[in-house]
Design an enzyme around this catalytic site. Structure first.
Site, PDB file in Angstrom:
ATOM      1  CD  GLU A 828      -1.996  -8.542  -6.246  1.00  0.00           C
ATOM      2  OE1 GLU A 828      -0.838  -8.698  -5.836  1.00  0.00           O
ATOM      3  OE2 GLU A 828      -2.883  -8.005  -5.554  1.00  0.00           O
ATOM      4  NE  ARG A 906      -0.646  -4.686   2.900  1.00  0.00           N
ATOM      5  CZ  ARG A 906      -0.121  -3.459   2.957  1.00  0.00           C
ATOM      6  NH1 ARG A 906      -0.602  -2.565   3.798  1.00  0.00           N
ATOM      7  NH2 ARG A 906       0.892  -3.132   2.189  1.00  0.00           N
ATOM      8  CD  GLU A1287      -4.622  -2.246  -0.821  1.00  0.00           C
ATOM      9  OE1 GLU A1287      -4.781  -3.457  -0.675  1.00  0.00           O
ATOM     10  OE2 GLU A1287      -3.504  -1.696  -0.832  1.00  0.00           O
TER      11      GLU A1287
END
Length: 1355
Positions: A828, A906, A1287
């Protein structure tokens, strides 16, 4: 050197001009085509030759050390003395080109192709959904193919053995086994032809369905009737010309001379002995499985290599009166086959040693290595952790050594190994053979190996034990205890053995041996490999297993001995894997829906067939450009230092070197980074981690560039590094901001609580281990343009950072991504550290430049999942209801911010997992350390936050003595509850998932069965756990929640579709074609996606956060709706016409047949300061229940069963979604139980490849695996009511971790220990064993921390 094609006679022959002086011609065949190589380079591997010289790119490079199987090919040769053909699978990355004289090589391209015809082995893995990213697929295909060439009707067990040397990171292995099961005796489907007793589906072999099952519930993801039948008679023949060449060969003697190395293949034993006399320092190579690694990774150079592979005396196997004599060049596979036959035919008392050797061979490397590695090489390598040498030593095997003047026989005892990797052989001597003796009637032998993973793994401790009794008694006449992994050499515990000679085999002897071993088998606390307490405990635990086994065997012979209690029997069992079984359940498409509407159907991955034939093009498979060069990185060897000088003088003069690239060569800005520009493209005066990129070398070939990079000398002034989270806390080394998330009144909550409990937990990081490492190819064009082919999840970020480094506007840079061999978040943001350097070099030289990192470089440089440390204080009532939680997270961020703030956010958003806690506060600290920057990895902080939540939940249950599942259920969220960040949970299905998981896993019955089992067994324990997950779907950075698509309809009716997402195996392109097919109302076969590129869809978000189907799917839908509306009038005008008619009519009417679509997720925007706004668009829910069994003596565990219930809404493609659930689960299984990154106290990564870093293998799948997609799940927030799936399932693998913890609790109870205890993740064999405190662990207390420098530290 250019290839010249010879005249087209009967065989098309490739020859190379200009032979090196004194070199012979190397003749071999590849896929039936004859190759004559006049300049065979002794340093070249078969893999490099296939990929670079022959342009056969189907065979992949995954690790270069024989540890992943991506490069598997089949070698065949004709044996003149037996007149048989031998086929075997080998690792092309280790096979030296020079070893292939008169060999036929078969690669994945040679057995079938999409254009011609697929081989059943290729077709079945694809149609069974066993290929996701496809990078490991060719290797798995070739392992299976080689098995079938040797045995057309294999058993499942043969297949599992064949795959021991193959890894896959995407699928979770289940679909591969399922597809290939159809080629085995057990699983062969008759394809409806009614074999033997009727159809396998009707004769009771079909999966059992519970009676109350709904009619629209489906459980098969593929139809075996679609498979082409497998006909072993139709295989490619062995080249007849090669057979006659082999038969007509006069001398076996060959010589090949390269620039630095000479390869001498002696044709006879006499010639071998003469050459060894002339070149006493020459390395002897048979399988190259050790020397290949030394040359590649330890920078060894051996100017002379002797290859005695085909000398008859060295391959001979002779049966004598005393045992079996094996020539030193016998391969391990061959030795195994001979010994298995001996065991089958000889009386049992004679074969104790053979069985011990076979037990070690079962877990010795993988099949590809065993097929080429020689027994002599294993002895002479003298590895301290060799699996076989302890057996040879305990059995007192005799070795015959030889030089040109004669031979001598030595016994393999404690004098044979004279030091680390040294033996008693003189330089000019060779090892001719080894005699493995028959055992005596009163002799018992056992062998043990303990490693992190069962299959294909390097031992931690390995042992062999042999005891001989006075016949008819239990009086010890001789005892030999041999250990590997306990000293620099394989050792015999002589003191201990001598103490008990003449003693009776009983409890007293056991006590004596254990106390004595604890004293004799000591290790320095800073010993390489670490795990000191564990290794010392193992020497005792393994002897105890031997002690029990011998007691049983003695009583079996009628000798009067202590009886082994029934509760101890399980400690003597030898592990035999059970063949895994699985069930997948999903909601079938309603009856009557058009066959053309493929949404909701288990459609195969669009590139699966190409991937299975090796025709799918990955970045490094792009053909070489005419004037292309290769780049290799120069990286820091210090964690924190100032660069004083860089000396390139020695490297400059090396062959092939073109130029060097350093910070001064960057035309634009040296500042870079995905969010903050806090990194450099190339280090400037200072390095902040080991692996920090300082510069690069550009050369003609990869090998030349890498050699030159190693020759660059850098002088540093070292500074004090910060490596671990604890060091960062001590020195307050944090990045800003420190995040806080708070709701309710914490003080009041703790006042209300009946109990308050505090604890902490550390969770290790994880390496992505995508099978395809980072790769970039940059091609400069005119006007400052640069075209890049990159294996990345973020084409747009690559574009902008390359443009920034080159100092050009973004419109001059185009980035193209066809597909990736896996990404998982690792591609990423971290791919840009390579792409920018490659682009700068290409810009400097104005020539195309390519670089694919080696596995060890990739692991060193790119960072992985953030290690986390969590401290918690939790208040709860007597009922188990949690009323207050205060938690602090510390993440090891590394030397730059990267995406770490979002990762921590997160983690805070998931700090309560699925539990409603009224008063809660979380702090998140980003620890600034001198490690390579950690980054995104599937789950992105979520699993770390939830893991710590489940840790305190387990503590609460244990401290109250209540069943954990009751306490979890009591605290579970309900519809309408709100989270700590004030988001209301609607369309909530977690409770339904929970109930279905309890029912499908038969939780209550299993819990009762486990309690019974644990009462009956002292040394093995079972555990069970059920764990929920709730995962928020959206990028936490609001602006990333957008996507674009571009759709063209051509006049022939075909559709070209592009969107902003990249394909890394997750099936995104397949799903997008399904979406477009439904909206346009055309067959999916008319729609094509070529690639993702920045010049078709601009400003794309990275393919991440599980949201790519949602975002890109909605954008594709938007574009296709626009086109469907434009075509509507033509449909109405000509309702009976075809799609092509409408398209043509619109075109002639001058209607625009191209549209771009766009989508942004509505109503998002959370603010940390005010704790308000929606953080997530919706949630994906799931529950998993797992059962495990642990061996309390070794810490090994078995995954017995897992049931997963996942809410993915209305699945767009159940095959892909179930593949994602299983793949994520296996990746999580690695994270929580297996994968451990070891760093030295100075910040050097010690685990840099599949040899040292273990991801789950085929044998780690739960024996019983059930995956059910929740039916009738209402959902309106994403495309066609589907939900994100990438995920969310990963965290469910923690059910295995907590099942292990449950089993450890049962073991601790035996020692009278109860209550909460700390178990860090991963639950490795070492941690499991050390947590099961017993009388053996008490004899091996750990050294005081601070009194020594450990080998590795917990980062």
């Amino acid at each position: 050197m250019r290839e010249v094609n010879g005249t087209q006679t009967q065989t098309q022959t490739q020859t190379q001009t200009q032979t090196q002086p004194g070199s012979d011609e190397l003749v071999f065949f590849v896929n039936g085509k004859k190759i004559v190589e006049k300049n065979a380079d002794p340093e070249m591997t078969l893999l490099t030759y296939l990929r670079r010289k022959l342009r056969l790119t189907g065979t992949k490079l995954g690790c270069a050390e024989g540890g992943c199987g991506a490069c598997t090919v089949m070698l065949s040769r004709y044996q003149t003395h037996t007149q048989q053909l031998l086929h075997h699978a080998v690792n092309a990355c280790l096979a030296p080109l020079c070893s292939l004289h008169l060999v036929a090589v078969t690669t994945v391209e040679g057995i079938g192709s999409v254009a011609r015809k697929l081989h059943p082995v290729q077709e079945r893995i694809a149609k069974a959904h066993g290929s996701q990213c496809g990078f490991c697929t060719p290797g798995i295909v070739m392992s299976m193919y080689a098995l079938l060439r040797n045995n057309p009707t294999p058993k499942m067990a043969d297949m599992e053995e064949a795959f021991q040397g193959n890894l896959c990171r995407c699928t979770g292995y289940r679909p591969i086994l399922e597809g290939y099961k159809t080629l085995t005796v057990e699983g062969g489907c008759c394809g409806g032809r009614g074999r033997d007793n009727g159809c396998c589906r009707t004769n009771g072999n079909a999966p059992e369905k519970p009676p109350e099952e709904d009619a629209d519930e489906a459980s098969s993801l593929f139809n075996t009737a679609d498979f082409a039948p497998f006909d072993p008679t139709q295989e490619v023949i062995f080249p007849p010309e090669l057979m006659s060449l082999t038969k007509g060969q006069r001398s076996q003697s060959l010589r090949f001379h390269g620039d630095r190395v000479a390869w001498l293949q002696p044709g006879s034993l006499d010639e071998f002995l003469r050459l060894k006399w002339e070149h006493p320092d020459a390395r002897v190579v048979v399988g190259n499985t050790e020397v290949g690694i030394e040359v590649k990774f330890k920078n060894m150079l051996y100017p002379v290599i002797l290859a005695p592979t085909f000398i008859p005396e060295l391959n001979a196997v002779t049966h004598t009166d005393d045992g079996v004599v094996f020539g030193a060049a016998c391969t391990l596979s061959h030795m195994g086959a001979v010994l298995r036959e001996a065991v089958a035919t000889l009386p049992p008392h004679q074969t104790e040693v053979f069985l011990a050797v076979l037990e070690q061979l079962r877990w010795f490397a993988g099949q590809q290595i065993r097929n080429v590695a020689a027994v002599g090489g294993n002895i002479m390598t003298a590895s301290p952790i060799s699996d076989l040498n302890p057996v040879f030593m305990a059995a007192g095997c005799k070795l015959t050594l030889m030089d040109k003047d004669g031979s001598r026989v030595v016994e393999m005892d404690d004098k044979f190994f004279t030091g680390y990797r040294k033996t008693v052989l003189r330089p000019q001597e060779i090892l001719l053979s080894i005699e493995i003796p028959y055992s005596k009637k009163s002799q018992f032998v056992s062998a043990f190996k303990q490693s992190p993973r069962r299959e294909d793994d390097i031992s931690i401790v390995t042992a062999a034990m042999s005891v001989t009794f006075t016949p008819g008694t239990n009086v010890v006449e001789d005892l030999r205890l041999s250990y590997g992994g306990m000293a620099p050499t394989t050792v015999l515990a002589k003191k201990t053995a001598n103490k008990v000679l003449g003693r009776r085999w009983g409890e007293e002897l056991l006590q004596e041996v254990c106390s004595s071993l604890a004293e004799e088998m000591t290790l320095s606390p800073s010993v390489p490999g670490g795990m000191v307490t564990y290794r010392r405990t193992l020497t005792l635990s393994l002897f105890y297993k031997f002690y029990l086994t011998v007691l049983q065997k003695l009583s079996g012979q009628g000798v009067n001995v202590d009886e082994v209690g029934s509760d101890c029997l399980s400690a003597t069992e030898i592990y035999h894997p059970e063949t895994p079984t699985s069930v997948q359940i999903y909601q079938a498409v309603p009856e009557g829906r058009s066959q053309d509407d493929v949404v909701g159907r288990p459609m195969m991955h669009l590139s699966a067939l190409k991937q299975a034939t090796g025709e799918a093009i990955y970045c490094d498979d792009v053909p070489l450009y005419e004037n292309e060069l290769y780049l290799a990185l120069i990286t820091s060897s210090k964690a924190h230092a100032r660069i004083l000088s860089i000396d390139t003088a020695a490297a400059r003069t090396m062959p092939g070197v073109v130029c060097f690239v350093f910070a001064d060569d960057i035309p634009g800005s040296n500042a870079t980074g995905p969010v903050e520009y806090d990194e450099t493209v190339l280090a400037d005066h200072q390095v902040t981690c080991v692996g920090h990129i300082i510069g690069a070398v550009v050369a003609d070939t990869q090998l030349q560039a890498q050699r030159a990079a190693k020759a660059v000398r850098i002088q540093y002034e070292e500074l004090q590094p910060v490596v671990t989270i604890q060091e960062a806390i001590a020195t307050k080394s944090f990045y800003q901001p420190i995040r806080t998330l708070q709701r309710g009144d914490l003080e009041a909550g703790f006042k209300q609580a009946d109990h308050i409990l505090e604890g902490e937990m550390h969770m290790g990081g994880q390496e992505h281990f995508y099978l395809e490492t980072n790769v970039s190819l940059a091609v400069p064009r005119e006007d400052g343009e640069m075209e890049l082919f990159v294996s990345t999840q973020s084409a747009s970020k690559t574009q902008s950072l390359v443009a920034k480094a080159l100092g050009v506007p973004a419109n001059r840079v185009v980035v193209r991504v066809k597909r990736m061999g896996g990404g998982f978040g690792g591609k990423e943001s971290r791919t840009t550290i390579l792409s920018t350097v490659v682009a700068v070099a290409a810009n400097k030289l104005k020539r195309p430049i390519r670089c694919m990192l080696d596995r060890d470089e990739d692991m060193l440089i790119t960072g992985g999942r953030h290690p986390f440390f969590g401290k918690y204080k939790v208040g709860f009532l007597n009922s188990g209801k949690v009323v207050a939680l205060d938690v602090s997270f510390y993440s090891n961020t590394g030397n730059s911010m990267d995406l770490s703030l979002s990762v921590m956010e997160r983690a805070l958003f998931h700090m309560e997992n699925s539990y409603n806690v009224a008063n809660v506060r979380g702090h998140g600290f980003l620890c600034r350390t001198n490690l390579p920057s950690n980054t995104a990895f599937r789950g992105f902080g979520g699993p770390q936050g939830m893991m710590i939540a489940e840790s305190w939940m387990t503590d609460v249950a244990q401290s109250l003595g209540r069943p954990a599942e009751e306490v979890r259920r009591l605290n579970l969220y309900m519809e309408g509850d709100s989270t700590p960040y004030n988001q209301v949970l609607d369309q909530f299905t977690l409770d339904r998932c929970w109930d279905e998981c309890l029912a499908r896993s038969e939780y209550e019955q299993r819990r009762a069965a486990i309690e019974l089992y644990n009462r009956k067994n002292r040394w093995t324990k079972r555990g069970l756990a059920i764990i929920p997950t709730k995962f928020g779907i959206s990028f936490t950075a609001v602006f990333l929640n957008q996507a674009g698509a571009l759709v063209h309809i051509y006049t022939d009716g075909s559709v070209l579709l592009t969107h902003g997402g990249t394909e890394m195996g997750q099936g995104l392109h397949t799903k997008m074609v399904q979406v477009a097919s439904r909206v346009l109302g055309v067959s999916s076969s008319k729609i094509h996606i070529t690639e993702t590129s920045t010049n078709t869809v601009p400003n794309t978000s990275p393919t991440a956060a599980s949201a790519s189907s949602d975002l890109n799917g909605a954008a594709v839908q938007n574009a296709c709706q626009i086109l469907a509306e434009r075509l509507e009038p033509y449909r109405n005008k000509n309702p009976k016409g075809s799609w092509e008619d409408w398209v043509k009519a619109a075109y002639f009417d001058r209607v625009n047949l191209s549209a771009n679509g766009f989508y942004k997720t509505p109503d998002l925007g959370y603010d940390f300061d005010s704790n308000s706004g929606r953080a997530f668009n919706y949630y994906s829910y799931g529950v998993a229940c797992s059962e495990v069994e642990i061996d309390c003596l070794t810490g090994a565990h078995k995954n017995l069963s897992t049931t997963v219930v996942m809410d993915v809404g209305h699945s767009l493609n159940p095959a892909i979604d179930i593949g994602q659930v299983e793949g994520a689960f296996m990746q999580g299984l690695g994270l929580f139980t297996l994968e451990e990154l070891h760093y030295s106290p100075k910040g050097v990564l010690l685990t840099r490849g599949p040899g040292a870093y273990k991801i789950p293998a085929f044998g780690d799948i739960p024996t019983k695996l059930t995956v059910s997609l929740l039916r009738d799940a209402p959902h309106d927030k994403a495309i066609f009511a589907s939900k994100a799936v990438g995920e969310p399932p990963l965290f469910l693998a923690s059910s295995v971790f907590f099942a292990i913890k449950d089993a450890i609790s049962a073991a601790r109870a035996e020692s009278g220990i109860s209550g909460p205890f700390r178990l860090d993740s991963p639950a490795s064999a070492e941690r499991i064993r050390n947590a099961c405190s017993d009388r053996f662990t008490k004899l091996c207390p750990p050294a005081e921390p601070g009194t020594f420098t450990p080998w590795s530290v917990q980062v």
